[in-house]
Design a protein around this motif. Structure first.
Motif, PDB file in Angstrom:
ATOM      1  N   ALA A   1     -42.052 -27.719 -15.712  1.00 27.14           N
ATOM      2  CA  ALA A   1     -41.189 -28.636 -14.952  1.00 27.14           C
ATOM      3  C   ALA A   1     -39.973 -27.912 -14.397  1.00 27.14           C
ATOM      4  O   ALA A   1     -39.532 -28.190 -13.270  1.00 27.14           O
ATOM      5  CB  ALA A   1     -40.752 -29.798 -15.849  1.00 27.14           C
ATOM      6  N   ALA A   2     -39.432 -26.972 -15.157  1.00 26.16           N
ATOM      7  CA  ALA A   2     -38.263 -26.219 -14.681  1.00 26.16           C
ATOM      8  C   ALA A   2     -38.597 -25.407 -13.445  1.00 26.16           C
ATOM      9  O   ALA A   2     -37.789 -25.314 -12.505  1.00 26.16           O
ATOM     10  CB  ALA A   2     -37.746 -25.315 -15.796  1.00 26.16           C
ATOM     11  N   ILE A   3     -39.789 -24.816 -13.404  1.00 31.69           N
ATOM     12  CA  ILE A   3     -40.201 -24.024 -12.248  1.00 31.69           C
ATOM     13  C   ILE A   3     -40.412 -24.921 -11.030  1.00 31.69           C
ATOM     14  O   ILE A   3     -39.978 -24.597  -9.912  1.00 31.69           O
ATOM     15  CB  ILE A   3     -41.489 -23.236 -12.571  1.00 31.69           C
ATOM     16  CG1 ILE A   3     -41.198 -22.159 -13.617  1.00 31.69           C
ATOM     17  CG2 ILE A   3     -42.082 -22.608 -11.313  1.00 31.69           C
ATOM     18  CD1 ILE A   3     -42.430 -21.478 -14.168  1.00 31.69           C
ATOM     19  N   LEU A   4     -41.052 -26.060 -11.230  1.00 33.16           N
ATOM     20  CA  LEU A   4     -41.369 -26.937 -10.103  1.00 33.16           C
ATOM     21  C   LEU A   4     -40.141 -27.664  -9.564  1.00 33.16           C
ATOM     22  O   LEU A   4     -40.189 -28.211  -8.456  1.00 33.16           O
ATOM     23  CB  LEU A   4     -42.443 -27.942 -10.522  1.00 33.16           C
ATOM     24  CG  LEU A   4     -43.803 -27.341 -10.886  1.00 33.16           C
ATOM     25  CD1 LEU A   4     -44.776 -28.427 -11.310  1.00 33.16           C
ATOM     26  CD2 LEU A   4     -44.379 -26.537  -9.719  1.00 33.16           C
ATOM     27  N   THR A   5     -39.062 -27.681 -10.325  1.00 34.74           N
ATOM     28  CA  THR A   5     -37.840 -28.370  -9.868  1.00 34.74           C
ATOM     29  C   THR A   5     -36.687 -27.403  -9.621  1.00 34.74           C
ATOM     30  O   THR A   5     -35.549 -27.833  -9.414  1.00 34.74           O
ATOM     31  CB  THR A   5     -37.395 -29.415 -10.910  1.00 34.74           C
ATOM     32  OG1 THR A   5     -37.187 -28.768 -12.186  1.00 34.74           O
ATOM     33  CG2 THR A   5     -38.440 -30.509 -11.069  1.00 34.74           C
ATOM     34  N   GLN A   6     -36.939 -26.088  -9.595  1.00 33.52           N
ATOM     35  CA  GLN A   6     -35.857 -25.114  -9.476  1.00 33.52           C
ATOM     36  C   GLN A   6     -35.140 -25.222  -8.125  1.00 33.52           C
ATOM     37  O   GLN A   6     -33.914 -25.071  -8.042  1.00 33.52           O
ATOM     38  CB  GLN A   6     -36.378 -23.697  -9.701  1.00 33.52           C
ATOM     39  CG  GLN A   6     -37.519 -23.278  -8.797  1.00 33.52           C
ATOM     40  CD  GLN A   6     -38.283 -22.080  -9.346  1.00 33.52           C
ATOM     41  OE1 GLN A   6     -38.025 -21.595 -10.439  1.00 33.52           O
ATOM     42  NE2 GLN A   6     -39.256 -21.592  -8.579  1.00 33.52           N
ATOM     43  N   TRP A   7     -35.885 -25.523  -7.058  1.00 32.74           N
ATOM     44  CA  TRP A   7     -35.237 -25.662  -5.759  1.00 32.74           C
ATOM     45  C   TRP A   7     -34.389 -26.933  -5.695  1.00 32.74           C
ATOM     46  O   TRP A   7     -33.366 -26.974  -4.999  1.00 32.74           O
ATOM     47  CB  TRP A   7     -36.273 -25.656  -4.635  1.00 32.74           C
ATOM     48  CG  TRP A   7     -36.679 -24.278  -4.226  1.00 32.74           C
ATOM     49  CD1 TRP A   7     -37.882 -23.672  -4.443  1.00 32.74           C
ATOM     50  CD2 TRP A   7     -35.871 -23.311  -3.553  1.00 32.74           C
ATOM     51  NE1 TRP A   7     -37.872 -22.397  -3.940  1.00 32.74           N
ATOM     52  CE2 TRP A   7     -36.649 -22.151  -3.381  1.00 32.74           C
ATOM     53  CE3 TRP A   7     -34.573 -23.323  -3.069  1.00 32.74           C
ATOM     54  CZ2 TRP A   7     -36.174 -21.019  -2.751  1.00 32.74           C
ATOM     55  CZ3 TRP A   7     -34.083 -22.186  -2.435  1.00 32.74           C
ATOM     56  CH2 TRP A   7     -34.885 -21.043  -2.281  1.00 32.74           C
ATOM     57  N   GLN A   8     -34.782 -27.968  -6.413  1.00 29.00           N
ATOM     58  CA  GLN A   8     -33.965 -29.182  -6.459  1.00 29.00           C
ATOM     59  C   GLN A   8     -32.603 -28.895  -7.081  1.00 29.00           C
ATOM     60  O   GLN A   8     -31.576 -29.366  -6.600  1.00 29.00           O
ATOM     61  CB  GLN A   8     -34.695 -30.268  -7.258  1.00 29.00           C
ATOM     62  CG  GLN A   8     -35.989 -30.753  -6.621  1.00 29.00           C
ATOM     63  CD  GLN A   8     -36.707 -31.768  -7.489  1.00 29.00           C
ATOM     64  OE1 GLN A   8     -36.084 -32.489  -8.265  1.00 29.00           O
ATOM     65  NE2 GLN A   8     -38.024 -31.827  -7.358  1.00 29.00           N
ATOM     66  N   ARG A   9     -32.608 -28.124  -8.167  1.00 27.65           N
ATOM     67  CA  ARG A   9     -31.332 -27.782  -8.807  1.00 27.65           C
ATOM     68  C   ARG A   9     -30.498 -26.868  -7.923  1.00 27.65           C
ATOM     69  O   ARG A   9     -29.260 -26.913  -7.942  1.00 27.65           O
ATOM     70  CB  ARG A   9     -31.575 -27.133 -10.174  1.00 27.65           C
ATOM     71  CG  ARG A   9     -32.035 -28.103 -11.238  1.00 27.65           C
ATOM     72  CD  ARG A   9     -32.085 -27.448 -12.609  1.00 27.65           C
ATOM     73  NE  ARG A   9     -32.995 -26.314 -12.641  1.00 27.65           N
ATOM     74  CZ  ARG A   9     -34.322 -26.428 -12.778  1.00 27.65           C
ATOM     75  NH1 ARG A   9     -34.866 -27.626 -12.889  1.00 27.65           N
ATOM     76  NH2 ARG A   9     -35.094 -25.364 -12.797  1.00 27.65           N
ATOM     77  N   ALA A  10     -31.164 -26.001  -7.162  1.00 30.88           N
ATOM     78  CA  ALA A  10     -30.421 -25.104  -6.264  1.00 30.88           C
ATOM     79  C   ALA A  10     -29.756 -25.882  -5.130  1.00 30.88           C
ATOM     80  O   ALA A  10     -28.640 -25.553  -4.709  1.00 30.88           O
ATOM     81  CB  ALA A  10     -31.362 -24.042  -5.697  1.00 30.88           C
ATOM     82  N   LEU A  11     -30.423 -26.927  -4.634  1.00 32.27           N
ATOM     83  CA  LEU A  11     -29.899 -27.666  -3.487  1.00 32.27           C
ATOM     84  C   LEU A  11     -28.967 -28.803  -3.886  1.00 32.27           C
ATOM     85  O   LEU A  11     -28.175 -29.270  -3.071  1.00 32.27           O
ATOM     86  CB  LEU A  11     -31.060 -28.226  -2.666  1.00 32.27           C
ATOM     87  CG  LEU A  11     -31.982 -27.181  -2.016  1.00 32.27           C
ATOM     88  CD1 LEU A  11     -33.093 -27.866  -1.226  1.00 32.27           C
ATOM     89  CD2 LEU A  11     -31.204 -26.244  -1.098  1.00 32.27           C
TER      90      LEU A  11
END
Length: 545
Positions: A484-494
């Motif tokens: 889940a952390a990998i699949l949501t990493q761009w969400q946290r970046a943005l």
């Protein structure tokens, strides 16, 4: 059987070492000479204590997703590049979440670490510490040295004739620099164009009368802000780019890198580097080109000598009325507490097996964590080191015989050069190194297996940023939240950028345009890498794109 482990230092490397010891069922005791955690990243107004700390305005050069602890993501509202205060807050959150503070003895200095008389059979160490003037002796089964490489300022004064005997101005090492106010109205010469030298020159240019920046070697300048405004390391540090760099001839990769660097500004015009340069010394600095363009920072060659008030450079030019010389010449490591037989062979981190283990020891119960310079996050490198080391201490993994380790160390020693680069220039590929240690620890994900079992995750791992979460997908220390952390990493970046939302088109983070090429590219990569020897540790620059 290793049980009790001494951890020296409670900075980044020390914290992950404590946590990894606990994960393996070991009993860590951490000795920290100051009153709190954070090490280098805990800002101090003065350098009087002798503890090296960052300067007031420092911002991380690696983004939060690329430099997080692999099972503890940053809060999504944190900015991508962090000031030291937020980074220290993250360390405190990590320490509290995993209950690490109870294992740290603050205001305790390690005086000596010596082998016990029966070391050849027991592998044990005698550690002498001092707390408020009281010395104490301890016996440990293993020791993890986590003091880092920013220990002793490197002051090559002999390389600058006249600076001690003739120069009437002030000279200091960048360790003493905290902010620019003391240099207001001064004419300042900054010697050294690493990340620190570049940052300080830019900051001084806002208050100093004039700033000169002396560079000995060619330097490529890169921005934290990549194409389309994303964090540069999340875009460039991918397994796909790494595979292309491995696959293509070196002449082609060099040409691609030069073109990428010069697409921002022409480095040859600015006197920084040429396409004929033989090195890839890269610094991160968004403001330096504009400061040079506006004349507030003037680039100069290497210093030849100093007179009473001026600096003479190797090209024959002279700059008069220099008030302050600031030497951003890096650091050297010094493990003064280690006994001589252990300390003397440690010329650099390449004297260590995998940059961790002294290969000459009869028992592998001493590990040096975080003494590695990578093209990416050292935090992530230190964590994967600590995981492997504590697994070895717990008996899960084994090291090769001492003779094989020493042969490996000799093979990977860098060639001796007449003018060796400054310590901070000796960097290794982030993906090469972390993948190598992860392979030793059995936690490197298989791209072919991911493609067969979880194609969506495989796409994110291969084409997306090589974040530390990837090393929590399989093996010892597997974390259920890694996928889940990998699949949501761009969400946290943005997320921290979403403070004012405008109408959005297609997501620029989407890799859908690669859909038709993904399957054959990943199959080819998996096949070729499975047939090739493990990638070496050849120092490389930034990835291709």
């Amino acid at each position: 059987m290793v049980r009790r482990v001494a951890v020296i230092g409670a900075g980044v490397s020390g914290l992950v070492s404590i946590k990894c010891c606990l994960d393996e069922g070991l009993e860590p005791t951490c000795f920290e000479r100051s009153e709190d955690i954070g090490g280098l990243w805990r800002f101090a107004d003065t350098a009087d204590s002798g503890r090296v700390s960052v300067y007031r305005s420092v911002i991380t050069n690696t983004s939060k997703e690329m430099s997080c602890f692999s099972d503890f993501p940053y809060p999504e509202h944190f900015p991508n590049f962090l000031p030291h205060g937020l980074l220290l807050e993250y360390f405190q959150m990590y320490a509290q979440h995993f209950q690490l503070l109870r294992h740290i003895r603050f205001k305790t200095t390690v005086l000596s670490v010596k082998k016990r008389l029966d070391f050849a059979t027991s592998g044990q160490w005698e550690v002498v510490t001092e707390t408020e003037g009281v010395q104490e002796s301890h016996i440990f089964d293993a020791v993890m040295v986590c003091t880092g490489h920013y220990q002793v300022p490197h002051l090559p004064l002999a390389s600058f004739p006249g600076i001690e005997t003739h120069f009437k101005g002030r000279y200091l090492h960048s360790q003493e620099y905290k902010d620019a106010e003391a240099f207001r109205g001064k004419r300042v010469l900054v010697v050294g164009i690493g990340n620190t030298g570049g940052d300080i020159a830019v900051e001084l240019s806002h208050v100093a009368a004039k700033v000169f920046l002396s560079a000995r070697s060619s330097t490529w300048v890169y921005s934290r802000v990549s194409d389309h405004g994303f964090p540069f390391d999340m875009v460039s540090t991918t397994r796909f780019n790494h595979f292309l760099e491995w696959l293509l001839p070196s002449a082609i990769t060099r040409r691609i890198k030069f073109r990428k660097f010069n697409s921002w500004f022409n480095h040859e015009i600015y006197g920084l580097a040429s396409v004929k340069s033989s090195n890839f010394h890269v610094i991160i600095n968004e403001e330096l080109p504009f400061c040079m363009l506006s004349g507030t920072v003037v680039l100069k060659p290497n210093v030849k000598e100093f007179t009473k008030t001026s600096a003479v450079f190797e090209d024959g030019t002279t700059e008069e009325n220099i008030d302050v010389v600031l030497l951003a010449t890096g650091y050297i490591f010094s493990f003064h507490f280690l006994e001589e037989s252990v300390r003397s062979p440690l010329r650099n981190n390449r004297s260590l097996y995998k940059c961790i283990f002294p290969p000459q020891l009869e028992r592998p119960t001493l590990a040096i964590i975080g003494l590695v310079q990578l093209t990416g996050s050292v935090m992530a490198g230190a964590e994967i080191q600590a995981r492997w080391v504590t697994g070895i201490f717990a008996g899960a993994y084994k090291l090769p015989p001492s003779s094989r380790m020493m042969a490996d160390v000799l093979k990977k020693q860098p060639p001796v050069k007449r003018n060796p680069p400054e310590p901070e220039h000796l960097k290794m590929s982030f993906i090469n190194y972390t993948s190598d240690i992860a392979s030793c620890a059995g936690v490197k994900p298989s791209m072919l297996w991911l493609l067969l079992t979880d194609p969506r995750l495989a796409m994110a791992v291969f084409f997306g940023p090589c974040t530390p979460y990837q090393y929590r997908l399989v093996g010892r220390g597997r974390w259920s939240g890694a996928r889940a952390a990998i699949l949501t990493q761009w969400q946290r970046a943005l997320k921290p950028l979403r403070t004012r939302v405008v109408e959005d088109g297609a997501s620029p983070c989407s890799w859908r345009w690669l859909g038709f090429l993904a399957l054959p590219a990943m199959l080819l990569a998996g096949f070729l890498l499975s047939k090739s020897p493990r990638l070496g540790w050849v120092p490389r620059g930034l990835p291709l794109f």
